[in-house]
Design a protein around this motif. Structure first.
Motif, short mmCIF file in Angstrom:
data_model
loop_
_atom_site.label_atom_id
_atom_site.label_comp_id
_atom_site.label_asym_id
_atom_site.label_seq_id
_atom_site.Cartn_x
_atom_site.Cartn_y
_atom_site.Cartn_z
N ARG A 176 86.19 127.41 54.97
CA ARG A 176 86.28 127.80 53.56
C ARG A 176 87.59 127.31 52.95
N GLU A 177 88.70 127.46 53.69
CA GLU A 177 90.00 127.01 53.20
C GLU A 177 90.00 125.49 53.02
N LYS B 56 87.41 123.59 52.45
CA LYS B 56 86.56 123.30 51.31
C LYS B 56 87.31 123.53 50.00
N GLU B 57 88.06 124.61 49.90
CA GLU B 57 88.84 124.91 48.71
C GLU B 57 89.90 123.85 48.47
N GLU C 239 88.19 120.74 47.14
CA GLU C 239 87.80 120.94 45.75
C GLU C 239 89.01 120.83 44.82
#
Length: 106
Positions: A9-10, A12-13, A16
């Motif tokens: 998740r980190e 991916k952030e 982005e």
């Protein structure tokens, strides 16, 4: 297992955020390039723009210029074309009726 999901998740952030930053930079560059390629409301195209847009080589552009079919001008030794003249040339030479006729005022 939970730790792996958090790392994904980190990551991916972070990706982005990088894409958002790149998109902002690209938008800023596009605006600056647009400002550079306009003069008194008329759009100018350089030889590189012409090659990329028309998918022709330098030799073709030189031939069109030398024949007098495609008007051009130079600024500090760099060749430019008015977009209006390019559209007019393409309509006359190739009968491309779908090109804009009054978008650029001469």
């Amino acid at each position: 297992m939970e730790e792996g999901y958090n790392e994904i998740r980190e990551l991916k952030e972070m990706i982005e955020l990088c894409f958002e930053r790149q998109n902002r930079l690209i938008s800023k560059l596009e605006m600056e390039l647009e400002a550079l390629s306009n003069f008194n409301g008329k759009q100018m195209l350089d030889s590189r723009d012409m090659r990329l847009q028309l998918k022709v080589c330098d030799r073709t552009l030189i031939r069109w210029r030398r024949s007098g079919k495609l008007p051009f001008f130079k600024i500090s030794g760099k060749v430019y074309f008015w977009a209006f003249d390019v559209y007019k040339f393409l309509r006359e030479e190739y009968g491309t009726a779908n090109l804009p006729t009054d978008t650029f005022v001469k």
